[in-house]
Design a protein around this motif. Structure first.
Motif, PDB file in Angstrom:
ATOM      1  N   ASN A 144       8.359  -7.565   4.715  1.00 52.07           N
ATOM      2  CA  ASN A 144       6.923  -7.328   4.865  1.00 52.07           C
ATOM      3  C   ASN A 144       6.298  -6.859   3.549  1.00 52.07           C
ATOM      4  OD1 ASN A 144       4.342  -6.889   6.160  1.00 52.07           O
ATOM      5  ND2 ASN A 144       5.459  -6.594   8.072  1.00 52.07           N
ATOM      6  N   PHE A 145       4.996  -6.583   3.592  1.00 47.21           N
ATOM      7  CA  PHE A 145       4.276  -6.175   2.395  1.00 47.21           C
ATOM      8  C   PHE A 145       4.578  -4.727   2.031  1.00 47.21           C
ATOM      9  CE2 PHE A 145       1.713  -9.770   3.815  1.00 47.21           C
ATOM     10  CZ  PHE A 145       1.550 -10.456   2.624  1.00 47.21           C
ATOM     11  N   ARG A 146       4.500  -4.452   0.740  1.00 49.21           N
ATOM     12  CA  ARG A 146       4.714  -3.096   0.232  1.00 49.21           C
ATOM     13  C   ARG A 146       3.390  -2.334   0.333  1.00 49.21           C
ATOM     14  NH1 ARG A 146       9.482  -2.689  -3.219  1.00 49.21           N
ATOM     15  NH2 ARG A 146       8.561  -0.727  -3.958  1.00 49.21           N
ATOM     16  N   TYR A 147       3.238  -1.589   1.400  1.00 45.42           N
ATOM     17  CA  TYR A 147       1.998  -0.855   1.622  1.00 45.42           C
ATOM     18  C   TYR A 147       2.015   0.483   0.879  1.00 45.42           C
ATOM     19  CZ  TYR A 147       1.058  -4.260   5.310  1.00 45.42           C
ATOM     20  OH  TYR A 147       0.825  -5.421   6.016  1.00 45.42           O
ATOM     21  N   LEU A 148       0.863   0.835   0.339  1.00 48.10           N
ATOM     22  CA  LEU A 148       0.722   2.032  -0.479  1.00 48.10           C
ATOM     23  C   LEU A 148       0.586   3.278   0.391  1.00 48.10           C
ATOM     24  CD1 LEU A 148       0.146   3.356  -3.301  1.00 48.10           C
ATOM     25  CD2 LEU A 148      -2.280   2.873  -2.845  1.00 48.10           C
ATOM     26  N   THR A 149       1.402   4.293   0.122  1.00 50.76           N
ATOM     27  CA  THR A 149       1.236   5.588   0.778  1.00 50.76           C
ATOM     28  C   THR A 149       0.939   6.643  -0.284  1.00 50.76           C
ATOM     29  OG1 THR A 149       3.545   6.356   0.623  1.00 50.76           O
ATOM     30  CG2 THR A 149       2.986   4.921   2.489  1.00 50.76           C
ATOM     31  N   ASN A 150       0.282   7.727   0.123  1.00 48.73           N
ATOM     32  CA  ASN A 150       0.071   8.834  -0.810  1.00 48.73           C
ATOM     33  C   ASN A 150      -0.263  10.100  -0.044  1.00 48.73           C
ATOM     34  OD1 ASN A 150      -2.988   9.790  -1.602  1.00 48.73           O
ATOM     35  ND2 ASN A 150      -2.983   7.759  -0.639  1.00 48.73           N
ATOM     36  N   SER A 151      -0.212  11.214  -0.737  1.00 46.88           N
ATOM     37  CA  SER A 151      -0.452  12.517  -0.106  1.00 46.88           C
ATOM     38  C   SER A 151      -1.774  13.138  -0.542  1.00 46.88           C
ATOM     39  CB  SER A 151       0.695  13.476  -0.459  1.00 46.88           C
ATOM     40  OG  SER A 151       0.788  13.635  -1.869  1.00 46.88           O
ATOM     41  N   ASP A 152      -2.559  12.402  -1.315  1.00 44.56           N
ATOM     42  CA  ASP A 152      -3.762  12.987  -1.914  1.00 44.56           C
ATOM     43  C   ASP A 152      -5.054  12.639  -1.179  1.00 44.56           C
ATOM     44  OD1 ASP A 152      -4.746  14.502  -4.386  1.00 44.56           O
ATOM     45  OD2 ASP A 152      -6.002  12.704  -4.403  1.00 44.56           O
ATOM     46  N   ARG A 153      -5.246  11.347  -0.902  1.00 42.95           N
ATOM     47  CA  ARG A 153      -6.528  10.930  -0.313  1.00 42.95           C
ATOM     48  C   ARG A 153      -6.412   9.531   0.277  1.00 42.95           C
ATOM     49  NH1 ARG A 153      -6.879  11.095  -5.951  1.00 42.95           N
ATOM     50  NH2 ARG A 153      -7.173   9.061  -6.987  1.00 42.95           N
ATOM     51  N   PRO A 154      -7.299   9.178   1.202  1.00 37.03           N
ATOM     52  CA  PRO A 154      -7.312   7.793   1.685  1.00 37.03           C
ATOM     53  C   PRO A 154      -7.692   6.847   0.542  1.00 37.03           C
ATOM     54  CG  PRO A 154      -8.595   9.228   3.122  1.00 37.03           C
ATOM     55  CD  PRO A 154      -8.306  10.012   1.879  1.00 37.03           C
ATOM     56  N   VAL A 155      -7.027   5.721   0.465  1.00 32.87           N
ATOM     57  CA  VAL A 155      -7.361   4.713  -0.548  1.00 32.87           C
ATOM     58  C   VAL A 155      -7.915   3.502   0.183  1.00 32.87           C
ATOM     59  CG1 VAL A 155      -6.473   3.169  -2.335  1.00 32.87           C
ATOM     60  CG2 VAL A 155      -5.631   5.520  -2.191  1.00 32.87           C
TER      61      VAL A 155
END
Length: 327
Positions: A144-155
């Motif tokens: 599947n696609f490499r989805y972006l995760t983060n802990s700072d803010r919605p992108v």
């Protein structure tokens, strides 16, 4: 009684000889068994044993037991390891033309990924892998696609991405892509990622839903964005010298099991991704889609693609590949 004893002894001897003649293949895996890698690997092992009537078996070594992918590909090339799952990005140092599959937005749907890895295109990549890297692609894992995760803010757009510290694999193309989009990409090996996220060394990373969920990134990441820039393909490869040393019948069994396991794994991925997304949302992860993905695509095409044409076989070959996919 004596005749029965002789018969039993003969049967036991026959079974012992049969077991001794059985061929066992070792398969190295970077991911745990409860992953999509594990799903394909287990199905492949079952099919090899079934199609060979037990004369061929497969031993699986998950969770990086046999070392990192960079080491496992070397071992398969020289024949000290039978097979391994290797991300396409880790194959490109040995077979640069495979980089066409990792160019940002070269694959934009599940249908693209399947079309690119079956039929004539599959043969193209296999020929390249054999000639340049010394490995044969036995099966394609669709992660599947490499989805972006983060802990700072919605992108949700490019503005939201600016300055975000994103872990990327040790891959020049992915570094260039995130830089072009305005993020701050940081190259980091896979075993370091969770701790780096936990300690705030990086804000985020990108991986498919199933990987994100099984690696428990929801414990250290609050936001996920469905960015369709790279479809994660992880072929199961065997060294050419190992494959060529097999009998014709053994090669037929390996090839058949690889294709059938590939189809099984695709279905597993499509259903498993839904379950993984639901699991992450239940853990509090906020999932977003991009408002301006056309702009992400434009930047990739205009700023990243031209910088890598020469490394992946030339602009003409890449454009031909894209035209086959309908772009």
């Amino acid at each position: 009684m004596f005749k029965k004893t002789l018969l039993a002894t003969a049967i036991l001897a026959s079974l012992t000889v049969h077991a001794a003649q059985a061929r066992t293949f070792q398969v190295g895996m970077g991911d745990p068994m409860d992953s999509d890698q594990g799903a394909l690997a287990q199905r492949f092992a079952e099919l090899v044993e079934q199609y060979s009537d037990g004369e061929m078996t497969v031993d699986l070594f998950p969770g990086g037991q046999l070392g990192p992918e960079t080491g496992m590909i070397q071992d398969t090339r020289i024949g000290s390891l039978d097979m391994a799952f290797i991300g396409v990005g880790n194959l490109t140092p040995y077979a640069p033309k495979l980089g066409a599959l990792t160019m940002p937005y070269s694959l934009r749907s599940h249908a693209d990924a399947v079309k690119a890895t079956t039929g004539p295109l599959a043969q193209r990549w296999n020929d390249i892998a054999k000639e340049e890297a010394g490995v044969k692609i036995i099966s394609w894992l669709y992660s599947n696609f490499r989805y972006l995760t983060n802990s700072d803010r919605p992108v949700r757009n490019l503005e939201d991405l600016q300055g975000l510290k994103v872990r990327v694999p040790q891959n020049e193309m992915m570094l260039a892509t995130y830089e072009a989009w305005g993020a701050n990409p940081i190259s980091m090996s896979w075993p370091e990622v969770f701790t780096a996220l936990q300690q705030g060394v990086v804000d985020g990373q990108d991986n498919p839903y199933i990987v994100n969920y099984t690696m428990k990134f929801h414990e250290v990441q609050d936001y996920l964005t469905e960015v369709h820039h790279q479809y994660s393909l992880q072929p199961l490869v065997m060294g050419v010298r190992t494959y060529d040393a097999l009998s014709e019948e053994e090669r037929r069994i390996i090839d058949r099991a690889g294709i059938d396991a590939q189809l099984y794994a695709l279905q597993f991925q499509l259903t498993g991704a839904v379950t993984a997304r639901e699991g992450m949302e239940a853990e509090g992860v906020e999932v977003s889609t991009l408002e301006d993905e056309d702009e992400w695509i434009r930047i990739a095409q205009e700023e990243v693609w031209p910088a890598f044409y020469d490394k992946i076989g030339g602009q003409e070959a890449f454009e031909e590949f894209q035209s086959i996919l309908g772009y």
